[in-house]
Scaffold this motif. Structure first.
Motif, PDB file in Angstrom:
ATOM      1  N   UNK A   1       0.675  -1.139  -0.076  1.00 10.51           N
ATOM      2  CA  UNK A   1      -0.017  -0.074   0.112  1.00 10.51           C
ATOM      3  C   UNK A   1       0.640   1.119   0.079  1.00 10.51           C
ATOM      4  N   UNK A   2       1.966   1.399   0.629  1.00 10.60           N
ATOM      5  CA  UNK A   2       3.023   2.470   0.695  1.00 10.60           C
ATOM      6  C   UNK A   2       4.193   2.352   0.005  1.00 10.60           C
TER       7      UNK A   2
ATOM      8  N   UNK B   1      -8.051   4.639 -16.068  1.00  7.26           N
ATOM      9  CA  UNK B   1      -8.981   5.773 -16.544  1.00  7.26           C
ATOM     10  C   UNK B   1      -9.189   6.997 -15.617  1.00  7.26           C
ATOM     11  N   UNK B   2      -9.840   6.600 -14.454  1.00  8.59           N
ATOM     12  CA  UNK B   2     -10.242   7.734 -13.585  1.00  8.59           C
ATOM     13  C   UNK B   2      -8.941   8.484 -12.972  1.00  8.59           C
ATOM     14  N   UNK B   3      -7.836   7.805 -12.847  1.00 10.70           N
ATOM     15  CA  UNK B   3      -6.743   8.243 -12.202  1.00 10.70           C
ATOM     16  C   UNK B   3      -5.935   9.019 -13.579  1.00 10.70           C
ATOM     17  N   UNK B   4      -6.168   9.039 -14.522  1.00 13.06           N
ATOM     18  CA  UNK B   4      -5.399   9.886 -15.869  1.00 13.06           C
ATOM     19  C   UNK B   4      -4.132   9.209 -15.900  1.00 13.06           C
ATOM     20  N   UNK B   5      -3.957   7.863 -15.899  1.00 14.95           N
ATOM     21  CA  UNK B   5      -2.845   7.330 -16.040  1.00 14.95           C
ATOM     22  C   UNK B   5      -2.778   6.300 -16.866  1.00 14.95           C
TER      23      UNK B   5
ATOM     24  N   UNK C   1       5.036   9.793  -9.879  1.00 19.11           N
ATOM     25  CA  UNK C   1       6.072   9.716 -10.624  1.00 19.11           C
ATOM     26  C   UNK C   1       5.649  10.366 -12.182  1.00 19.11           C
ATOM     27  N   UNK C   2       5.559  11.580 -12.335  1.00 14.98           N
ATOM     28  CA  UNK C   2       4.875  11.995 -13.464  1.00 14.98           C
ATOM     29  C   UNK C   2       5.735  12.102 -14.553  1.00 14.98           C
ATOM     30  N   UNK C   3       7.173  12.196 -14.574  1.00 17.10           N
ATOM     31  CA  UNK C   3       7.942  12.012 -15.725  1.00 17.10           C
ATOM     32  C   UNK C   3       9.217  11.123 -15.355  1.00 17.10           C
ATOM     33  N   UNK C   4       9.901  10.913 -16.344  1.00 13.86           N
ATOM     34  CA  UNK C   4      11.195  10.376 -16.421  1.00 13.86           C
ATOM     35  C   UNK C   4      11.084   8.795 -16.429  1.00 13.86           C
ATOM     36  N   UNK C   5      10.019   8.115 -16.222  1.00 16.33           N
ATOM     37  CA  UNK C   5       9.853   6.771 -16.022  1.00 16.33           C
ATOM     38  C   UNK C   5       8.782   6.081 -17.253  1.00 16.33           C
ATOM     39  N   UNK C   6       9.142   5.137 -17.571  1.00 18.47           N
ATOM     40  CA  UNK C   6       8.200   4.332 -18.645  1.00 18.47           C
ATOM     41  C   UNK C   6       7.698   3.177 -17.681  1.00 18.47           C
TER      42      UNK C   6
ATOM     43  N   UNK D   1      -3.208   1.173  -6.374  1.00 21.59           N
ATOM     44  CA  UNK D   1      -1.709   1.179  -5.661  1.00 21.59           C
ATOM     45  C   UNK D   1      -0.955   1.753  -7.036  1.00 21.59           C
ATOM     46  N   UNK D   2      -1.168   0.741  -8.031  1.00 18.80           N
ATOM     47  CA  UNK D   2      -0.433   1.246  -9.287  1.00 18.80           C
ATOM     48  C   UNK D   2      -0.629   2.577  -9.580  1.00 18.80           C
ATOM     49  N   UNK D   3      -1.885   2.926  -9.673  1.00 17.80           N
ATOM     50  CA  UNK D   3      -2.266   4.383 -10.209  1.00 17.80           C
ATOM     51  C   UNK D   3      -1.552   5.385  -9.335  1.00 17.80           C
ATOM     52  N   UNK D   4      -1.473   5.313  -8.069  1.00 20.42           N
ATOM     53  CA  UNK D   4      -0.947   6.247  -6.981  1.00 20.42           C
ATOM     54  C   UNK D   4       0.451   6.238  -7.188  1.00 20.42           C
TER      55      UNK D   4
END
Length: 317
Positions: free
Chosen positions: A70-71, A125-129, A102-107, A94-97
């Motif tokens: 979770x954390x 979709x709801x988490x915009x990721x 980590x908005x940038x620099x990772x794939x 958890x994946x979405x969080x």
């Protein structure tokens, strides 16, 4: 003193290795399709299953891993992050969080076992990721846990069917039967007992031409019987009285593995005693293969005979 007959090792009847090869090859291919170093975040419920799927020789593929909790956070400087997860809403939250943090620099990649559901896609979709996550499905279907045991390892399947909100289990059962027929030939006799089993049976291809890949292949499986758990709700409530059953009652067998306190095994450790994993598979232990299905009332005589045999061998040496 009367000796009992020496128990025989298990004869599986068919070779299940081809069933091992398919999910392993799918996993290796998916991992190798990602170039560069990879940081793995592994669903704790899949840890032992992945070990069984990839086998001993490919354990290096998952050396850089952490258990997804979770954390959990990403604290390494590796660009490619791979989630190996079940199709579970809480896990995907958890994946979405983590992705949002980590908005940038990772794939980001997600290997979903066995298939992603619509509701998990909605979480992304709801988490915009959703657009930042590359999803690969790993349809493991039937996993050989022993030389004569196949399992889908879906402990939520009956609950989902009984509550009537997810029939994905039936689709997986259908696909697993088709996989069996692709590898071992078309099963000539199929029987079903229970409404869900009949649904799967009716969904299977009926025409021979739909099995062109098996034409001319002599079937290795002569008959198959599918029985719904709903037909027999009592058996899981009974106490198991075989050797393997008693081990399951006391320690709990999951993915052919048990966890035992090191103090029980008399292993000397520095600091407090921990847990040690033991694999229960017939090909790994000939004694387990011979005793696995024996009633516990026979175990004393069986082990006594084994002791006498080993003692006689030691004397000769």
């Amino acid at each position: 003193e009367k000796d009992i007959a020496e128990p025989e090792a298990i004869d599986p009847g068919i070779d299940l290795d081809p069933l091992k090869d398919y999910p392993r090859d799918q996993f290796i291919q998916a991992m190798k399709s990602i170039e560069g170093d990879k940081f793995l975040m592994l669903d704790p419920e899949l840890k032992d299953l992945i070990r069984i799927i990839i086998g001993k020789t490919e354990q290096g593929l998952i050396k850089d891993q952490v258990i997804l909790e979770t954390d959990s956070k990403i604290d390494v400087d590796i660009q490619n992050v791979v989630f190996i997860v079940r199709s579970n809403v809480d896990v995907f939250k958890i994946v979405a969080r983590i992705m949002q943090e980590n908005p940038e620099g990772r794939v980001f990649y997600a290997f979903v076992c066995p298939r992603i559901t619509v509701i998990c896609n909605e979480v992304l979709e709801e988490s915009n990721v959703a657009k930042r996550l590359t999803i690969m499905e790993l349809p493991y279907e039937l996993i050989p846990l022993d030389i004569d045991v196949l399992s889908m390892e879906d402990d939520q399947g009956f609950r989902d069917l009984a509550l009537g909100y997810n029939f994905q289990t039936l689709t997986l059962v259908k696909h697993s039967i088709e996989r069996l027929e692709a590898l071992y030939g078309k099963i000539p006799l199929k029987f079903a007992k229970g409404a869900w089993s009949c649904m799967v049976l009716n969904a299977l291809p009926k025409k021979e031409k739909e099995h062109s890949s098996e034409e001319g292949q002599e079937p290795e499986i002569s008959a198959m019987i599918m029985i719904d758990r709903s037909v027999d709700l009592y058996t899981p409530l009974l106490t198991q009285l075989t050797f393997e059953g008693v081990i399951d009652e006391f320690f709990g067998i999951k993915y052919a593995t048990i966890e035992v306190d090191e103090k029980i095994l008399e292993i000397e450790t520095q600091g407090p005693a921990g847990k040690k994993q033991l694999i229960l598979q017939s090909q790994e232990d000939i004694l387990f293969s011979q005793c696995r299905d024996l009633h516990i009332n026979m175990m004393k005589e069986t082990f006594h005979n084994k002791y006498k045999t080993l003692k006689a061998l030691l004397k000769k040496s």
